[in-house]
Structures are given as structure tokens and as C-alpha cells.
Design an enzyme around this catalytic site. Structure first.
Site, mmCIF file in Angstrom:
data_model
loop_
_atom_site.group_PDB
_atom_site.id
_atom_site.type_symbol
_atom_site.label_atom_id
_atom_site.label_comp_id
_atom_site.label_asym_id
_atom_site.label_seq_id
_atom_site.Cartn_x
_atom_site.Cartn_y
_atom_site.Cartn_z
ATOM 1 N N GLU A 60 -34.654 99.169 59.787
ATOM 2 C CA GLU A 60 -34.004 97.878 59.992
ATOM 3 C C GLU A 60 -34.997 96.810 60.436
ATOM 4 O OE1 GLU A 60 -31.262 96.930 59.002
ATOM 5 O OE2 GLU A 60 -30.323 98.849 58.535
ATOM 6 N N TYR A 143 -28.060 91.205 64.504
ATOM 7 C CA TYR A 143 -27.920 91.943 63.253
ATOM 8 C C TYR A 143 -28.354 93.392 63.421
ATOM 9 C CZ TYR A 143 -29.140 94.333 59.133
ATOM 10 O OH TYR A 143 -29.240 95.338 58.228
ATOM 11 N N ASP A 161 -25.761 90.525 57.431
ATOM 12 C CA ASP A 161 -27.101 90.162 56.958
ATOM 13 C C ASP A 161 -26.947 89.157 55.818
ATOM 14 O OD1 ASP A 161 -26.157 91.785 54.915
ATOM 15 O OD2 ASP A 161 -28.172 92.352 54.341
ATOM 16 N N CYS A 213 -23.471 91.310 43.581
ATOM 17 C CA CYS A 213 -23.215 89.941 44.039
ATOM 18 C C CYS A 213 -24.551 89.291 44.393
ATOM 19 C CB CYS A 213 -22.269 89.971 45.236
ATOM 20 S SG CYS A 213 -21.538 88.383 45.670
ATOM 21 N N CYS A 223 -17.935 93.986 39.592
ATOM 22 C CA CYS A 223 -17.681 93.899 41.034
ATOM 23 C C CYS A 223 -16.315 94.455 41.405
ATOM 24 C CB CYS A 223 -17.790 92.453 41.504
ATOM 25 S SG CYS A 223 -17.535 92.280 43.286
#
Length: 365
Positions: A60, A143, A161, A213, A223
DNA sequence: CATCCGTGGAA
DNA sequence: TTTCCAAGGAT
């Protein structure tokens, strides 16, 4: 499928959790999840596998404002060289900074070792499983704390995010521009979070943003949320709206490539600020006005027969830099003399300058 | 809330 | 070539 209705989407937060939408997105994730070195696949997680919090944290941090493609080889190298938080806490700081070279945002590397030492030294080598405690670690913001909570501990968290911001902005056709719209997007994203599979949910939305997306030319026909997406008929690629960015000024500087046998004179940059703590070529000040050659050479770290050896351009987040490269042979006792193979311990801007300077004298390669 | 902080791939 | 922007955080 019947996703959320227009009426529901018009209110700021849907009244009832859009469970069919969540199920559709999780099913899409089960079929299309990216396989990534730090990730436990949805099938393995369903079978009881849990992610290693250390690896989740490391990934991360590396992925903050950094593409998966760029971060992946660094993650593989770091996790092999320092397989545990204790190993990372015991790392030589200069070696860690060298290993981070090229990944950018070097405060992350400084915070990485500070965080590892805190976890290894004060927390018994165990990462906290509460979001607020994670948030208190160096380099762990809102986050990253949410992402570790969800992905490593499979607890519900509102992970937001850039991918999820884009997905949510399109799903609800949010007209407010980023970054001001972030609070609204967070509220909308929170309304989507449910009790089931929190870690997979966060990663599903991120993969949906990365694979379907996408910022440009989203593949709406693939989607799982297309039926619920308000932006689909409004031009999805125009969301999220963004405030105009400030123009990027250009600065000019000189970099000095001082050679002694087959070694290069490097310096250690100050511990904070731009490229802080990293090995570097000595340079002049970086200013708005270009440097004349004679003027630049007066800024050189040692007296030598300096020759112009090229020029590079490099783009930082908030300015662009033109760096004239000067080369000479000579001595400089204060330098960190480094063999050519060690130049990759420098940030990209200096590696680029060194390459230009060395190529001007190919026999040194 | 604004600014600072890297890099490289894609369009 | 320029522009955009990515699993953001600290101050």
C-alpha cells in the site's frame, strides 16, 4: 440486474444498502480479479487464506500515487530482501533508500523504515488491526489505514483511492470537482460498503476502476455496475470533474559529474525536502533563470577542467527541471565516491543526468 | 484548504 | 510534444 434506481441515486446516500449492486461487483471480482504478488486471490481468501499485514502495508505504501506496473518489481525486491517487519526494521537505512531509488516520493521510504521500527520495537512486530491505530503510524494516512483494515484484517472500512473516487463519481454522476468533492465521494462510497467480504470489496472497486472504469474510454459494456451508473449516458469519461491545475513552472540547474578512475563523486541530499536523504550528483541551485556555462561552472563542487556534456529535462510534481550536465576528472575528498554500478541508488533525475554525461565520453562506460 | 513531494506510461 | 494521472501523506 436491478441496481440502485435513479431516485435512490439522487439522494446523497442511498436509503438502503444496494445489495444487488454489491453482489454484482463482487461476482465480477471473483471472475476478473488481478493476480498481484501482495494479494490473496478471492478463491484463496474464501478458502481461509489471510493476507500478511506486513506485505499489505508494504504494497500500500509503494502504491501511493504510483502505478501497479511501476511498484510491482520494487515490492518483489523488498519482500524478498526484507521478508518481515523485523527484517525491515533492522535494515541499513542507506541500503533501503538505495533500494527505493526510482520509485519516487522518497519521504515514503523514510517513513517506511520509521514505521517498521515502531511496529517491530514498540508493538511486538504486530501491525495494529484497528484503523485509528494504523492511522497513527508514520506514512499511514486515511487511505492506507482503511486499506490495511479491509485487506489485511477483512474488517469493513471506507477505502477511497483514486480508482474508487472515479467509480463512485461516475456511479452517482457527482458534479462537484475534485479535490473539493472528496468528502461527498467518501460519503457515497461509505453508503456502498456492506458487511460482506470487506477486503475483497475494496479490491473489487479498485480493480473495476483499473480494468473497466478507466479514466479514458471506460469499457461500460463490461461493467457489472453499468445499469446503476448515472454517468453512463452523460459521458462517463468526463467524470470525475476536476478543478484546473496550476501551471508547472520550469527551473534550471547544473549537475556536476566528477570522475576519478571509474568512480563518480556523489553527495547525500539533506534529510528532508525534495529527494531528501537520497544519493545525488552535486548540483547548482535550481532557479527560474537559465545558467550560462561559465556561471554554472563557478558553482561546481571542486576546481577542475569542467566541460559541458549535455542536458536533460525532468518533470517533478510541481515544476519541470532543465539540468545542464558538466563533466570533469579530478579529486574531491568530501565526495561519496561511487562506482558506476552504484549510480542506480540515485533518484531518476540524477541517473538520467549521469547517463547523459557518461555517454558524452563512451570509453568510460 | 493549499502546497510540497517523483516517476513513467499512455494518449 | 504536451497533458494527464496513478492503491496519498505530511505540514
Amino acid at each position: 440486474m436491478h441496481g440502485i434506481t435513479i431516485d435512490q441515486a439522487m439522494v446523497s446516500v442511498p436509503e438502503s444498502p444496494p445489495q444487488p449492486l454489491r453482489a454484482a461487483i463482487l461476482a465480477w471480482y471473483d471472475a476478473h480479479a488481478r493476480r498481484l504478488p501482495w494479494r490473496v486471490s478471492p478463491a484463496a481468501r474464501a478458502a481461509g487464506s489471510r493476507a500478511d499485514p506486513y506485505r499489505v502495508w508494504l504494497s500500500e505504501v509503494m502504491l501511493q500515487q504510483t502505478t501497479v506496473a511501476h511498484a510491482t518489481p520494487y515490492f518483489v525486491a523488498f519482500s524478498r530482501r526484507w521478508p518481515t517487519v523485523e527484517a525491515l526494521a533492522a535494515a541499513d537505512e542507506a541500503e533501503l533508500m538505495a533500494a527505493w531509488a526510482g520509485l519516487g516520493y522518497y519521504a515514503r521510504a523514510r517513513n517506511l523504515i520509521a514505521c517498521a521500527r515502531k511496529v517491530a520495537g514498540q508493538l511486538g512486530g504486530v501491525f495494529p488491526d484497528q484503523e485509528a491505530d494504523l492511522r497513527a503510524l508514520p506514512g499511514v494516512g486515511g487511505y492506507t489505514a482503511a486499506a490495511i483494515t479491509a485487506i489485511a484484517f477483512d474488517q469493513p472500512a471506507n477505502v477511497l483511492d483514486a480508482n474508487i473516487e472515479r467509480v463512485v463519481a461516475r456511479l452517482f454522476a457527482v458534479e462537484a470537482p475534485l479535490p473539493a468533492a472528496k468528502a461527498e465521494l467518501a460519503q457515497l462510497a461509505q453508503g456502498l460498503v456492506g458487511p460482506e467480504r470487506p477486503g475483497d470489496w475494496a479490491q473489487a472497486l479498485m480493480d473495476l476502476g483499473a480494468l473497466v472504469c478507466t479514466p479514458a474510454a471506460p469499457a461500460c459494456e463490461r461493467c457489472p455496475a453499468a445499469g446503476a451508473c448515472r454517468a453512463r449516458r452523460l459521458g462517463p469519461e468526463t467524470y470525475p470533474r476536476r478543478s484546473p491545475k496550476a501551471a508547472r513552472p520550469r527551473r534550471h540547474g547544473a549537475a556536476f559529474l566528477l570522475l576519478n578512475e571509474d568512480e563518480v563523486a556523489l553527495v547525500r541530499r539533506p534529510p528532508k525536502g525534495l529527494l531528501g536523504g537520497m544519493l545525488a550528483l552535486p548540483t547548482s541551485e535550481w532557479r527560474a533563470r537559465p545558467w550560462a556555462d561559465a556561471e554554472a561552472v563557478a558553482e561546481a563542487p571542486a576546481a577542475a577542467d569542467w566541460r559541458a556534456a549535455g542536458e536533460i529535462d525532468h518533470v517533478f510534481t510541481h515544476f519541470a527541471l532543465t539540468l545542464r550536465v558538466f563533466r570533469a576528472e579530478g579529486d574531491w575528498p568530501e565526495a561519496i565516491w561511487t562506482p558506476l554500478a552504484g549510480l542506480e541508488a540515485m533518484p531518476s533525475v540524477f541517473l538520467k543526468a549521469a547517463r547523459v554525461g557518461l555517454l558524452a565520453q563512451p570509453q568510460l562506460l
